[in-house]
Write a protein that holds these residues in place. Sequence first.
Motif, PDB file in Angstrom:
ATOM      1  N   ARG A  32     -19.221 -18.367 -30.199  1.00 11.50           N
ATOM      2  CA  ARG A  32     -17.782 -18.533 -30.439  1.00 11.50           C
ATOM      3  C   ARG A  32     -17.416 -18.175 -31.873  1.00 11.50           C
ATOM      4  N   HIS A  33     -18.245 -18.594 -32.801  1.00 17.05           N
ATOM      5  CA  HIS A  33     -17.998 -18.275 -34.210  1.00 17.05           C
ATOM      6  C   HIS A  33     -18.029 -16.756 -34.425  1.00 17.05           C
ATOM      7  N   LEU A  34     -19.026 -16.103 -33.868  1.00 16.14           N
ATOM      8  CA  LEU A  34     -19.134 -14.649 -34.012  1.00 16.14           C
ATOM      9  C   LEU A  34     -17.947 -13.940 -33.380  1.00 16.14           C
ATOM     10  N   ILE A  35     -17.536 -14.400 -32.210  1.00 15.92           N
ATOM     11  CA  ILE A  35     -16.388 -13.785 -31.529  1.00 15.92           C
ATOM     12  C   ILE A  35     -15.123 -13.943 -32.362  1.00 15.92           C
ATOM     13  N   ARG A  36     -14.918 -15.122 -32.958  1.00 15.04           N
ATOM     14  CA  ARG A  36     -13.750 -15.317 -33.837  1.00 15.04           C
ATOM     15  C   ARG A  36     -13.782 -14.350 -35.017  1.00 15.04           C
ATOM     16  N   ASP A  37     -14.964 -14.165 -35.617  1.00 14.66           N
ATOM     17  CA  ASP A  37     -15.073 -13.251 -36.762  1.00 14.66           C
ATOM     18  C   ASP A  37     -14.825 -11.808 -36.342  1.00 14.66           C
ATOM     19  N   ILE A  38     -15.357 -11.420 -35.195  1.00 19.50           N
ATOM     20  CA  ILE A  38     -15.141 -10.054 -34.702  1.00 19.50           C
ATOM     21  C   ILE A  38     -13.665  -9.841 -34.390  1.00 19.50           C
ATOM     22  N   GLN A  39     -13.034 -10.832 -33.779  1.00 19.97           N
ATOM     23  CA  GLN A  39     -11.612 -10.730 -33.482  1.00 19.97           C
ATOM     24  C   GLN A  39     -10.795 -10.602 -34.769  1.00 19.97           C
ATOM     25  N   ALA A  40     -11.108 -11.390 -35.768  1.00 22.45           N
ATOM     26  CA  ALA A  40     -10.387 -11.313 -37.039  1.00 22.45           C
ATOM     27  C   ALA A  40     -10.562  -9.941 -37.683  1.00 22.45           C
ATOM     28  N   GLY A  41     -11.762  -9.406 -37.621  1.00 27.15           N
ATOM     29  CA  GLY A  41     -11.997  -8.068 -38.164  1.00 27.15           C
ATOM     30  C   GLY A  41     -11.217  -7.004 -37.417  1.00 27.15           C
ATOM     31  N   TYR A  42     -11.173  -7.132 -36.095  1.00 27.90           N
ATOM     32  CA  TYR A  42     -10.439  -6.161 -35.293  1.00 27.90           C
ATOM     33  C   TYR A  42      -8.936  -6.256 -35.562  1.00 27.90           C
ATOM     34  N   LEU A  43      -8.444  -7.472 -35.709  1.00 25.52           N
ATOM     35  CA  LEU A  43      -7.027  -7.625 -36.060  1.00 25.52           C
ATOM     36  C   LEU A  43      -6.720  -6.950 -37.388  1.00 25.52           C
ATOM     37  N   ALA A  44      -7.582  -7.108 -38.357  1.00 24.32           N
ATOM     38  CA  ALA A  44      -7.376  -6.467 -39.659  1.00 24.32           C
ATOM     39  C   ALA A  44      -7.454  -4.948 -39.529  1.00 24.32           C
ATOM     40  N   ALA A  45      -8.386  -4.461 -38.722  1.00 20.94           N
ATOM     41  CA  ALA A  45      -8.568  -3.014 -38.557  1.00 20.94           C
ATOM     42  C   ALA A  45      -7.405  -2.365 -37.818  1.00 20.94           C
ATOM     43  N   THR A  46      -6.697  -3.152 -37.009  1.00 20.79           N
ATOM     44  CA  THR A  46      -5.587  -2.607 -36.228  1.00 20.79           C
ATOM     45  C   THR A  46      -4.230  -3.061 -36.760  1.00 20.79           C
ATOM     46  N   ALA A  47      -4.207  -3.530 -37.989  1.00 17.97           N
ATOM     47  CA  ALA A  47      -2.972  -4.010 -38.616  1.00 17.97           C
ATOM     48  C   ALA A  47      -2.293  -5.079 -37.766  1.00 17.97           C
ATOM     49  N   GLY A  48      -3.113  -5.929 -37.134  1.00 17.78           N
ATOM     50  CA  GLY A  48      -2.582  -7.032 -36.355  1.00 17.78           C
ATOM     51  C   GLY A  48      -2.179  -6.703 -34.933  1.00 17.78           C
ATOM     52  N   HIS A  49      -2.410  -5.476 -34.487  1.00 15.98           N
ATOM     53  CA  HIS A  49      -1.976  -5.062 -33.150  1.00 15.98           C
ATOM     54  C   HIS A  49      -3.058  -5.180 -32.087  1.00 15.98           C
ATOM     55  N   GLY A  50      -4.303  -5.270 -32.487  1.00 18.99           N
ATOM     56  CA  GLY A  50      -5.393  -5.348 -31.516  1.00 18.99           C
ATOM     57  C   GLY A  50      -5.559  -6.757 -30.974  1.00 18.99           C
ATOM     58  N   THR A  51      -6.106  -6.843 -29.785  1.00 20.99           N
ATOM     59  CA  THR A  51      -6.373  -8.139 -29.176  1.00 20.99           C
ATOM     60  C   THR A  51      -7.846  -8.233 -28.807  1.00 20.99           C
ATOM     61  N   LEU A  52      -8.304  -9.444 -28.590  1.00 17.70           N
ATOM     62  CA  LEU A  52      -9.674  -9.648 -28.153  1.00 17.70           C
ATOM     63  C   LEU A  52      -9.906  -8.957 -26.804  1.00 17.70           C
TER      64      LEU A  52
END
Length: 66
Positions: A32-52
Amino acid sequence: MTELLAIAQHTTRLPWLAARENYAEEYRLIARHLIRDIQAGYLAATAGHGTLADLMPDSPNRDRAS
């Protein structure tokens, strides 16, 4: 990208290792911790537009460029 590639390299054997160990609760908490970190990174990479959901293999959006 280097950190993400390192994660991919280090997780290749997880199914094999998990089948030989008895740490289901610990596995869930760390995953769960890793998934949260990956999601946060993806949000940053997509300027907040990407989703899990975009990251899931069966997602209809998996191939979109955000």
